[in-house]
Design an enzyme around this catalytic site. Structure first.
Site, PDB file in Angstrom:
ATOM      1  N   LYS A   4      75.242  19.814 -18.203  1.00  0.00           N
ATOM      2  CA  LYS A   4      74.781  19.068 -19.375  1.00  0.00           C
ATOM      3  C   LYS A   4      75.587  17.779 -19.471  1.00  0.00           C
ATOM      4  O   LYS A   4      76.813  17.808 -19.551  1.00  0.00           O
ATOM      5  CB  LYS A   4      74.965  19.908 -20.635  1.00  0.00           C
ATOM      6  CG  LYS A   4      74.564  19.164 -21.893  1.00  0.00           C
ATOM      7  CD  LYS A   4      74.566  20.070 -23.101  1.00  0.00           C
ATOM      8  CE  LYS A   4      74.214  19.286 -24.351  1.00  0.00           C
ATOM      9  NZ  LYS A   4      74.207  20.139 -25.544  1.00  0.00           N
TER      10      LYS A   4
ATOM     11  N   ARG B 238      69.357  14.850 -32.466  1.00  0.00           N
ATOM     12  CA  ARG B 238      70.402  14.893 -33.489  1.00  0.00           C
ATOM     13  C   ARG B 238      69.825  14.532 -34.851  1.00  0.00           C
ATOM     14  O   ARG B 238      70.293  15.045 -35.873  1.00  0.00           O
ATOM     15  CB  ARG B 238      71.577  14.009 -33.081  1.00  0.00           C
ATOM     16  CG  ARG B 238      72.312  14.599 -31.855  1.00  0.00           C
ATOM     17  CD  ARG B 238      73.497  13.779 -31.363  1.00  0.00           C
ATOM     18  NE  ARG B 238      73.963  14.275 -30.058  1.00  0.00           N
ATOM     19  CZ  ARG B 238      74.765  13.596 -29.244  1.00  0.00           C
ATOM     20  NH1 ARG B 238      75.213  12.392 -29.583  1.00  0.00           N
ATOM     21  NH2 ARG B 238      75.144  14.126 -28.102  1.00  0.00           N
TER      22      ARG B 238
ATOM     23  N   LYS C  50      70.416  19.103 -17.758  1.00  0.00           N
ATOM     24  CA  LYS C  50      69.990  18.408 -18.975  1.00  0.00           C
ATOM     25  C   LYS C  50      70.710  17.078 -19.089  1.00  0.00           C
ATOM     26  O   LYS C  50      71.925  17.053 -18.913  1.00  0.00           O
ATOM     27  CB  LYS C  50      70.337  19.293 -20.171  1.00  0.00           C
ATOM     28  CG  LYS C  50      70.036  18.692 -21.511  1.00  0.00           C
ATOM     29  CD  LYS C  50      70.400  19.654 -22.590  1.00  0.00           C
ATOM     30  CE  LYS C  50      70.216  18.973 -23.909  1.00  0.00           C
ATOM     31  NZ  LYS C  50      71.020  19.529 -24.945  1.00  0.00           N
TER      32      LYS C  50
ATOM     33  N   SER D  56      64.856  15.238 -26.111  1.00  0.00           N
ATOM     34  CA  SER D  56      64.195  14.522 -27.197  1.00  0.00           C
ATOM     35  C   SER D  56      63.942  13.044 -26.885  1.00  0.00           C
ATOM     36  O   SER D  56      62.872  12.512 -27.196  1.00  0.00           O
ATOM     37  CB  SER D  56      65.027  14.655 -28.469  1.00  0.00           C
ATOM     38  OG  SER D  56      66.353  14.195 -28.250  1.00  0.00           O
TER      39      SER D  56
ATOM     40  N   TYR E  33      59.216  19.583 -25.423  1.00  0.00           N
ATOM     41  CA  TYR E  33      58.519  19.506 -26.709  1.00  0.00           C
ATOM     42  C   TYR E  33      57.019  19.346 -26.500  1.00  0.00           C
ATOM     43  O   TYR E  33      56.241  19.488 -27.432  1.00  0.00           O
ATOM     44  CB  TYR E  33      59.085  18.341 -27.545  1.00  0.00           C
ATOM     45  CG  TYR E  33      60.574  18.507 -27.774  1.00  0.00           C
ATOM     46  CD1 TYR E  33      61.049  19.393 -28.744  1.00  0.00           C
ATOM     47  CD2 TYR E  33      61.510  17.837 -26.980  1.00  0.00           C
ATOM     48  CE1 TYR E  33      62.410  19.584 -28.923  1.00  0.00           C
ATOM     49  CE2 TYR E  33      62.871  18.019 -27.157  1.00  0.00           C
ATOM     50  CZ  TYR E  33      63.314  18.891 -28.116  1.00  0.00           C
ATOM     51  OH  TYR E  33      64.662  19.101 -28.295  1.00  0.00           O
TER      52      TYR E  33
END
Ligand code: PBG
Length: 332
Positions: free
Chosen positions: A202, A212, A256, A282, A321
């Site tokens: 990550k 966030r 990620k 995101s 998503y």
């Protein structure tokens, strides 16, 4: 691997691209709903649906609506969801105790989904940032993120999530030693079949901004996460982290962010041959949606192409998503 090609015109590589049927026969990779993990945001209340401004199409859902979304996942054939809580700022402390409270929002959501839609696998996030007054993934003392104290807290958090019924734990904290500590605790506390999908590689990335916002952590974070998340310049270090997590008992590993790190995904798959996942985070989602909403790109086509790219890079699955939209597109 590399074959010697007969010279042109004996070899005309366009022959295998000539028609849809021949292209289908020669297709090397596939994308299916089985490859999707759908990340969701949960918020207190009932009947609550809050749009996340920087993630068009994504909403925070109260538990009742989250359960409906999990049912939708089942109907679409999506095998797993991943739950992230939006925590009331009043519950954020320096010791982060809400993280392992048996009835915190996340644990209630896990239990509700497992009760209503047991066939959908529930994945969690393990890190202290939703519960930390300082916004960091670990316990902070005098500006330093404490490793071993954080691991103790994460183990309690992991056990609380396993008790709530989680199928797959997702440690995203990047502390050292956490996988081994969690695996030992799960074994001794009667959760030997709970899987760990470690966020092994990550990166300290600017692509997490919209997330966030979604979990209400942007305001809280003091400083950056560079003492625990990886330097985006590094690749060999990711291999060390993956190897370390596997030797400590991780079942699956993650890279990620996703698209900017496909080289890392490919190395992990080739060098370890283990179940490998990527998180299309995101910021990646927001960029595709922003261009789509401006009419600059064909959103569905770019979405599907981006997901196929993960498969080509060796990923067994992707947290995205776009999951419900992809599933609908694939199911026609
Ligand atoms: C929490 C966590 C983050 C994401 C997943 N888990 C944010 C962070 O590390 O700051 C980001 C996911 C996304 O951007 O979609 N540790």
């Amino acid at each position: 691997m590399r074959q010697n090609l007969a010279p042109f015109p004996a070899t005309r590589l366009r022959r295998t691209r000539r028609s849809a049927s021949i292209r289908a026969l020669c297709q090397e990779n596939t994308l299916s709903v089985n490859d999707l993990i759908w990340p969701m945001f949960v918020v207190e209340g009932s009947g609550v649906r809050q749009p996340v401004a920087s993630m068009p199409g994504v909403e925070r859902l109260s538990i009742d609506l989250l359960v409906d979304a999990a049912r939708e996942a089942a109907d679409l054939g999506i095998p797993a969801i991943c739950i992230f809580p939006y925590t009331d700022p009043a519950l954020k402390t320096d010791c982060c105790r809400e993280a392992w409270s048996a009835d915190n929002l996340s644990n209630r959501a896990i239990a509700a989904v497992k009760n209503a839609v047991p066939e959908v696998a529930v994945m969690t996030d393990i890190a202290l940032d939703p519960y930390n007054a300082q916004g960091h993934d670990g316990i902070v003392k005098d500006g330093v993120i404490l490793n071993d104290e954080t691991v103790d807290a994460l183990v309690k958090m992991a056990l609380a999530q396993a008790n709530a019924g989680a199928d797959i734990l997702g440690p995203s904290d990047m502390m050292d030693g956490r996988i081994g500590a969690m695996r030992a605790a799960l074994e001794s506390e009667g959760h030997k079949d709970v899987a760990i999908l470690s966020y092994s590689a990550k990166y300290a990335s600017a692509f997490y901004g919209p997330f966030r916002d979604a979990v209400g952590a942007s305001g809280a974070l003091k400083g950056d996460k560079k003492t625990y998340q990886m330097n985006p310049a590094n690749s060999d270090e990711a291999m060390r982290l993956v190897e370390r997590d596997l030797t400590e008992g991780a079942d699956m590993v993650m890279v990620k962010p996703g698209l900017p790190y496909l080289d890392i995904c490919r190395r992990v798959k080739t060098e370890f041959g283990v179940p490998t996942y990527a998180y299309q985070v995101s910021g990646e989602y927001a960029m595709i949606m922003a261009a789509t909403d401006n009419g600059w790109i064909d959103g569905d086509a770019v979405m599907l192409e981006s997901l196929m790219a993960f498969r080509r890079a060796g990923c067994d699955g992707v947290l995205t998503y776009f999951a419900p939209r992809v599933a609908r597109a694939l199911n026609g």
